[in-house]
Scaffold this active site. Structure first.
Site, PDB file in Angstrom:
ATOM      1  N   GLY A 139       7.863  -2.186   2.001  1.00  0.00           N
ATOM      2  CA  GLY A 139       6.315  -2.519   1.547  1.00  0.00           C
ATOM      3  C   GLY A 139       6.232  -2.753   0.268  1.00  0.00           C
ATOM      4  O   GLY A 139       5.254  -2.551  -0.352  1.00  0.00           O
ATOM      5  N   GLY A 159       3.194  -4.781  -1.297  1.00  0.00           N
ATOM      6  CA  GLY A 159       1.730  -4.090  -1.316  1.00  0.00           C
ATOM      7  C   GLY A 159       1.095  -3.630  -2.522  1.00  0.00           C
ATOM      8  O   GLY A 159       1.903  -3.903  -3.857  1.00  0.00           O
ATOM      9  N   GLN A 160       0.134  -3.103  -2.724  1.00  0.00           N
ATOM     10  CA  GLN A 160      -0.571  -2.550  -3.900  1.00  0.00           C
ATOM     11  C   GLN A 160       0.319  -1.522  -4.617  1.00  0.00           C
ATOM     12  O   GLN A 160       0.441  -1.705  -5.919  1.00  0.00           O
ATOM     13  CB  GLN A 160      -1.911  -1.712  -3.530  1.00  0.00           C
ATOM     14  CG  GLN A 160      -2.571  -1.289  -4.610  1.00  0.00           C
ATOM     15  CD  GLN A 160      -3.597  -0.388  -4.508  1.00  0.00           C
ATOM     16  OE1 GLN A 160      -3.985   0.258  -3.448  1.00  0.00           O
ATOM     17  NE2 GLN A 160      -4.500  -0.208  -5.459  1.00  0.00           N
ATOM     18  N   ASP A 191       9.779  -6.454   2.455  1.00  0.00           N
ATOM     19  CA  ASP A 191       8.495  -6.349   3.166  1.00  0.00           C
ATOM     20  C   ASP A 191       8.308  -7.031   4.052  1.00  0.00           C
ATOM     21  O   ASP A 191       9.253  -8.251   4.086  1.00  0.00           O
ATOM     22  CB  ASP A 191       7.212  -6.657   1.890  1.00  0.00           C
ATOM     23  CG  ASP A 191       5.999  -6.349   2.090  1.00  0.00           C
ATOM     24  OD1 ASP A 191       5.557  -5.467   1.574  1.00  0.00           O
ATOM     25  OD2 ASP A 191       5.635  -6.782   3.451  1.00  0.00           O
ATOM     26  N   TYR A 210      -4.411   6.991  10.914  1.00  0.00           N
ATOM     27  CA  TYR A 210      -3.705   6.953   9.722  1.00  0.00           C
ATOM     28  C   TYR A 210      -3.371   8.294   9.216  1.00  0.00           C
ATOM     29  O   TYR A 210      -2.124   8.766   8.835  1.00  0.00           O
ATOM     30  CB  TYR A 210      -4.319   6.078   8.492  1.00  0.00           C
ATOM     31  CG  TYR A 210      -3.953   6.216   7.354  1.00  0.00           C
ATOM     32  CD1 TYR A 210      -2.454   5.416   6.787  1.00  0.00           C
ATOM     33  CD2 TYR A 210      -4.506   6.687   6.202  1.00  0.00           C
ATOM     34  CE1 TYR A 210      -2.135   5.511   5.413  1.00  0.00           C
ATOM     35  CE2 TYR A 210      -4.217   6.493   5.041  1.00  0.00           C
ATOM     36  CZ  TYR A 210      -2.870   6.355   4.769  1.00  0.00           C
ATOM     37  OH  TYR A 210      -2.443   6.272   3.475  1.00  0.00           O
ATOM     38  N   LYS A 221       0.227  10.438   8.873  1.00  0.00           N
ATOM     39  CA  LYS A 221       0.649  11.329   7.727  1.00  0.00           C
ATOM     40  C   LYS A 221       0.822  12.768   7.861  1.00  0.00           C
ATOM     41  O   LYS A 221       1.910  12.962   7.196  1.00  0.00           O
ATOM     42  CB  LYS A 221      -0.330  10.869   6.439  1.00  0.00           C
ATOM     43  CG  LYS A 221      -0.577   9.626   6.093  1.00  0.00           C
ATOM     44  CD  LYS A 221       0.784   8.976   5.501  1.00  0.00           C
ATOM     45  CE  LYS A 221       0.519   7.823   4.868  1.00  0.00           C
ATOM     46  NZ  LYS A 221       1.938   7.130   4.402  1.00  0.00           N
ATOM     47  N   ILE A 250      -5.930   4.923  -4.771  1.00  0.00           N
ATOM     48  CA  ILE A 250      -5.060   4.154  -5.973  1.00  0.00           C
ATOM     49  C   ILE A 250      -5.853   3.069  -6.325  1.00  0.00           C
ATOM     50  O   ILE A 250      -6.410   2.276  -5.654  1.00  0.00           O
ATOM     51  CB  ILE A 250      -3.739   3.954  -5.453  1.00  0.00           C
ATOM     52  CG1 ILE A 250      -2.716   5.144  -4.908  1.00  0.00           C
ATOM     53  CG2 ILE A 250      -2.866   3.378  -6.895  1.00  0.00           C
ATOM     54  CD1 ILE A 250      -2.739   6.232  -5.929  1.00  0.00           C
TER      55      ILE A 250
HETATM   56  P1  NAD Z   1      -0.719  -1.861   1.108  1.00  0.00           P
HETATM   57  O1  NAD Z   1      -1.103  -2.007   2.351  1.00  0.00           O
HETATM   58  O2  NAD Z   1      -0.656  -2.254  -0.216  1.00  0.00           O
HETATM   59  O3  NAD Z   1       0.920  -2.078   1.307  1.00  0.00           O
HETATM   60  C1  NAD Z   1       1.742  -1.816   2.461  1.00  0.00           C
HETATM   61  C2  NAD Z   1       2.717  -2.752   2.481  1.00  0.00           C
HETATM   62  O4  NAD Z   1       3.630  -2.506   4.001  1.00  0.00           O
HETATM   63  C3  NAD Z   1       2.171  -4.254   2.864  1.00  0.00           C
HETATM   64  O5  NAD Z   1       2.796  -5.028   1.641  1.00  0.00           O
HETATM   65  C4  NAD Z   1       2.601  -4.873   4.166  1.00  0.00           C
HETATM   66  O6  NAD Z   1       2.957  -6.274   4.373  1.00  0.00           O
HETATM   67  C5  NAD Z   1       3.996  -3.782   4.379  1.00  0.00           C
HETATM   68  N1  NAD Z   1       3.932  -3.547   5.834  1.00  0.00           N
HETATM   69  C6  NAD Z   1       3.150  -3.428   6.999  1.00  0.00           C
HETATM   70  N2  NAD Z   1       4.054  -3.351   8.016  1.00  0.00           N
HETATM   71  C7  NAD Z   1       5.307  -3.440   7.675  1.00  0.00           C
HETATM   72  C8  NAD Z   1       6.311  -3.295   8.498  1.00  0.00           C
HETATM   73  N3  NAD Z   1       6.357  -3.405   9.787  1.00  0.00           N
HETATM   74  N4  NAD Z   1       7.628  -3.730   7.931  1.00  0.00           N
HETATM   75  C9  NAD Z   1       7.793  -3.836   6.653  1.00  0.00           C
HETATM   76  N5  NAD Z   1       6.601  -3.728   5.715  1.00  0.00           N
HETATM   77  C10 NAD Z   1       5.181  -3.675   6.412  1.00  0.00           C
HETATM   78  O7  NAD Z   1      -0.371  -0.039   0.981  1.00  0.00           O
HETATM   79  P2  NAD Z   1      -0.329   0.741  -0.472  1.00  0.00           P
HETATM   80  O8  NAD Z   1      -1.465   1.166  -1.098  1.00  0.00           O
HETATM   81  O9  NAD Z   1       0.961  -0.031  -1.388  1.00  0.00           O
HETATM   82  O10 NAD Z   1       0.540   1.900   0.317  1.00  0.00           O
HETATM   83  C11 NAD Z   1       1.968   2.471  -0.026  1.00  0.00           C
HETATM   84  C12 NAD Z   1       2.011   3.790   0.626  1.00  0.00           C
HETATM   85  O11 NAD Z   1       1.305   4.523  -0.220  1.00  0.00           O
HETATM   86  C13 NAD Z   1       1.750   3.771   1.965  1.00  0.00           C
HETATM   87  O12 NAD Z   1       2.407   4.680   2.531  1.00  0.00           O
HETATM   88  C14 NAD Z   1       0.260   4.540   2.142  1.00  0.00           C
HETATM   89  O13 NAD Z   1      -0.279   5.131   3.065  1.00  0.00           O
HETATM   90  C15 NAD Z   1       0.603   5.187   0.665  1.00  0.00           C
HETATM   91  N6  NAD Z   1      -0.983   5.452   0.151  1.00  0.00           N
HETATM   92  C16 NAD Z   1      -1.682   4.598  -0.836  1.00  0.00           C
HETATM   93  C17 NAD Z   1      -2.787   4.763  -1.290  1.00  0.00           C
HETATM   94  C18 NAD Z   1      -3.623   3.970  -1.723  1.00  0.00           C
HETATM   95  O14 NAD Z   1      -4.710   4.310  -2.086  1.00  0.00           O
HETATM   96  N7  NAD Z   1      -3.143   2.728  -2.164  1.00  0.00           N
HETATM   97  C19 NAD Z   1      -3.080   6.194  -0.986  1.00  0.00           C
HETATM   98  C20 NAD Z   1      -2.622   7.240  -0.425  1.00  0.00           C
HETATM   99  C21 NAD Z   1      -1.094   6.901   0.080  1.00  0.00           C
HETATM  100  N1  SER Z   2      -6.408   4.712   0.000  1.00  0.00           N
HETATM  101  C1  SER Z   2      -5.871   5.210   1.092  1.00  0.00           C
HETATM  102  C2  SER Z   2      -6.912   4.883   2.244  1.00  0.00           C
HETATM  103  O1  SER Z   2      -8.301   4.711   2.160  1.00  0.00           O
HETATM  104  C3  SER Z   2      -5.880   6.650   1.301  1.00  0.00           C
HETATM  105  O2  SER Z   2      -4.517   7.230   1.913  1.00  0.00           O
HETATM  106  O3  SER Z   2      -6.321   4.498   3.293  1.00  0.00           O
END
Ligand code: NAD
Ligand code: SER
Length: 321
Positions: free
Chosen positions: A12, A15-16, A38, A146, A150, A176
């Site tokens: 991943g 992603g962000q 990814d 979701y 988790k 985030i």
């Molecule tokens: P994001 O959606 O920005 O990135 C996730 C990435 O996963 C994407 O680039 C997507 O292309 C990739 N992806 C989706 N399906 C896939 C697959 N089958 N195989 C490979 N890659 C795949 O998410 P993020 O914000 O970067 O989150 C990263 C982790 O952090 C996740 O586990 C998310 O639950 C956790 N998280 C994020 C936040 C937040 O606010 N950003 C908050 C809490 C937890």
């Molecule tokens: N930023 C995430 C969401 O809103 C929290 O895990 O899904």
């Protein structure tokens, strides 16, 4: 004898969080020792392309194993996931990616006797009725798919630790906030989108109401949490994939007021949609005293500092594009 962390695979990574955590890990462990992957290619011009990148669907065990073997991976930072809002439009896909991908990462961790697996959890593990400040240990009754995934991943982390001795670690990230890569479809995305609108001089239509208060974290603290937890001695850890990590907590109104100090004419309108109910089911803040005690968690950014830095960084980014 457990392997040391020397060769990291980030899933991943486009992603962000992944787009920035991969670069931060490359600075520490060496450019060629951190492999980005990814299902989606990195954004055009992304610095991710300055290192190794593998196109990988984490639900495909054989393909995942090929990448692990090819690069002699000893640590997986598993970020591939479907987030809360997008997950509600296709709950089965959310389950398959989040659970299928994590099971594959855990099983590869066991098979190749890996050093560690880092897999983030989320404030989405909680549901309606949770105390305003969520405790470290307590009832988890999420209302989104979701959140269900988790809670399951946290439980699987405990199971794999006790059954196989797999060192899995993770934090319950709040929403985030970051300027590099836009968020991928979560409920907390409003707290990022608001900045893009302010810097572009456009009105912001907010999908939750002005009194919505959620725990949030700025990207430098998000990276710090992952890096600090990865480095912590395992004997200090009383939890595995479920550490609460706090940073800041604010309402949309107070975020808007803080941004208006820089853009006094900035306008906002509230049009709550289905994401209001999701936001309302999450806590205002979290009790992170266990993370502070076990591995010295200490965030650095508060609301004013985060807003100042976000605006500075976005101004540069948007002037470039
Ligand atoms: P994001 O959606 O920005 O990135 C996730 C990435 O996963 C994407 O680039 C997507 O292309 C990739 N992806 C989706 N399906 C896939 C697959 N089958 N195989 C490979 N890659 C795949 O998410 P993020 O914000 O970067 O989150 C990263 C982790 O952090 C996740 O586990 C998310 O639950 C956790 N998280 C994020 C936040 C937040 O606010 N950003 C908050 C809490 C937890
Ligand atoms: N930023 C995430 C969401 O809103 C929290 O895990 O899904």
């Amino acid at each position: 004898m457990k392997k040391e962390t020397k060769r990291i695979l980030v899933t991943g990574a486009s992603g962000q969080i992944g787009s920035e955590l991969t670069l931060a890990l490359r600075k520490i462990y060496g450019n060629d020792n951190v492999i980005a992957s990814d299902i989606a290619e990195p954004q055009q011009g992304s610095p991710l392309a300055n290192g190794i990148f593998e196109k990988l669907d984490v639900t495909n065990f054989d393909a995942f194993e090929q990448v692990v073997k090819k690069h002699n991976i000893d640590t997986i930072v598993h970020l591939a996931a479907i987030l809360s809002a997008v997950g509600e439009s296709n709950p089965t896909r959310c389950w398959n990616v989040n659970i299928g991908g994590t099971l594959n990462a855990f099983n590869l961790g066991v098979k190749y006797e890996m050093s560690k697996i880092f897999v983030p959890s989320s404030i989405a593990v909680w549901g309606p009725g949770i105390p305003k400040i969520a405790p470290q240990d307590g009832v988890l009754k999420p209302k989104t798919m979701y959140g269900v995934t988790k809670v399951t991943i946290e439980t699987l982390g405990d199971y794999y630790f006790h059954k196989y001795g797999l060192d899995c670690r993770g934090v319950r990230y709040p929403g985030i906030i970051s300027s590099e890569t836009p968020p991928g479809g979560g409920t907390t995305d409003y707290a990022v989108e608001i900045f893009y609108k302010a810097v572009r001089g456009e009105k912001f239509i907010c999908f939750v109401n002005e009194n919505t208060r959620l725990p949030m974290m700025y990207m430098p603290d998000c990276l710090k949490a992952a890096i600090d937890l990865l480095k912590a001695p395992v004997e200090n850890l009383t939890h595995h994939c479920d550490y609460n990590v706090g940073s800041m907590s604010f309402t949309v109104k107070s975020l808007y007021e803080e941004i208006r100090k820089y853009y006094p004419n900035f306008e906002i309108e509230y049009k709550p949609d289905y994401r209001q109910a999701i936001a309302d089911s999450w806590p205002d803040d979290v009790d992170d005293s266990v993370a502070r005690k076990d591995w010295g968690w200490q965030p650095e950014y508060d609301l004013p500092r985060m807003v100042e830095d976000m605006i500075e960084k976005l101004k540069v980014k948007l002037a470039r594009n």
